[in-house]
Design a protein around this motif. Structure first.
Motif, PDB file in Angstrom:
ATOM      1  N   UNK A   7       0.837  -1.201   0.000  1.00 32.38           N
ATOM      2  CA  UNK A   7       0.000   0.000   0.000  1.00 32.38           C
ATOM      3  C   UNK A   7       0.868   1.245   0.000  1.00 32.38           C
ATOM      4  N   UNK A   8       1.987   1.198   0.726  1.00 37.20           N
ATOM      5  CA  UNK A   8       2.874   2.360   0.771  1.00 37.20           C
ATOM      6  C   UNK A   8       3.456   2.665  -0.606  1.00 37.20           C
ATOM      7  N   UNK A   9       3.566   1.668  -1.464  1.00 35.05           N
ATOM      8  CA  UNK A   9       4.047   1.907  -2.826  1.00 35.05           C
ATOM      9  C   UNK A   9       2.999   2.626  -3.664  1.00 35.05           C
ATOM     10  N   UNK A  10       1.731   2.396  -3.373  1.00 39.36           N
ATOM     11  CA  UNK A  10       0.642   3.030  -4.114  1.00 39.36           C
ATOM     12  C   UNK A  10       0.413   4.450  -3.617  1.00 39.36           C
ATOM     13  N   UNK A  11       0.535   4.647  -2.314  1.00 36.77           N
ATOM     14  CA  UNK A  11       0.314   5.972  -1.717  1.00 36.77           C
ATOM     15  C   UNK A  11       1.596   6.435  -1.031  1.00 36.77           C
ATOM     16  N   UNK A  12       2.431   7.196  -1.750  1.00 39.61           N
ATOM     17  CA  UNK A  12       3.716   7.622  -1.182  1.00 39.61           C
ATOM     18  C   UNK A  12       3.595   8.587  -0.002  1.00 39.61           C
ATOM     19  N   UNK A  13       2.384   9.056   0.305  1.00 38.62           N
ATOM     20  CA  UNK A  13       2.230   9.948   1.454  1.00 38.62           C
ATOM     21  C   UNK A  13       2.183   9.170   2.773  1.00 38.62           C
ATOM     22  N   UNK A  14       2.011   7.867   2.695  1.00 39.74           N
ATOM     23  CA  UNK A  14       1.991   7.055   3.908  1.00 39.74           C
ATOM     24  C   UNK A  14       3.392   6.934   4.491  1.00 39.74           C
ATOM     25  N   UNK A  15       3.460   6.842   5.799  1.00 42.78           N
ATOM     26  CA  UNK A  15       4.739   6.713   6.484  1.00 42.78           C
ATOM     27  C   UNK A  15       5.086   5.245   6.654  1.00 42.78           C
ATOM     28  N   UNK A  16       6.303   4.870   6.241  1.00 43.87           N
ATOM     29  CA  UNK A  16       6.769   3.507   6.434  1.00 43.87           C
ATOM     30  C   UNK A  16       7.433   3.394   7.805  1.00 43.87           C
ATOM     31  N   UNK A  17       7.211   2.279   8.454  1.00 40.88           N
ATOM     32  CA  UNK A  17       7.834   2.013   9.744  1.00 40.88           C
ATOM     33  C   UNK A  17       8.728   0.794   9.597  1.00 40.88           C
TER      34      UNK A  17
END
Length: 78
Positions: free
Chosen positions: A2-12
């Motif tokens: 999902x983080x690849x689709x929405x780059x505004x998400x924060x990865x942990x």
């Protein structure tokens, strides 16, 4: 993914051990789920290492293992 689709998400980054996962997922996690959540990047999950870390927490009285089929649900003690 999902983080690849929405780059505004924060990865942990995954935690160093399973304790933060058990604190976050109070309803419990299977051994395989813990192994997957401890995995860095595209590495293969290490179920044996995850189970050993969970067993250490159980030996310290921090975690509880509840058998479930051929696996278990791990949760915080108390």
């Amino acid at each position: 993914m999902i983080a690849n689709v929405d780059p505004t998400l924060t990865r942990h980054e995954p935690p160093e051990g399973p304790l933060p996962l058990l604190e976050r997922y109070r309803e419990g996690l299977t051994t395989q789920e813990v192994a997957a959540l401890l995995t860095h990047g595209n590495d293969d999950p290490d179920r044996k290492a995850a189970e050993l870390a969970l067993l250490e927490l159980a030996a310290e009285g921090v975690a509880v293992r509840t058998p479930l089929g051929s696996d278990a649900i791990w949760s915080l003690a108390g």
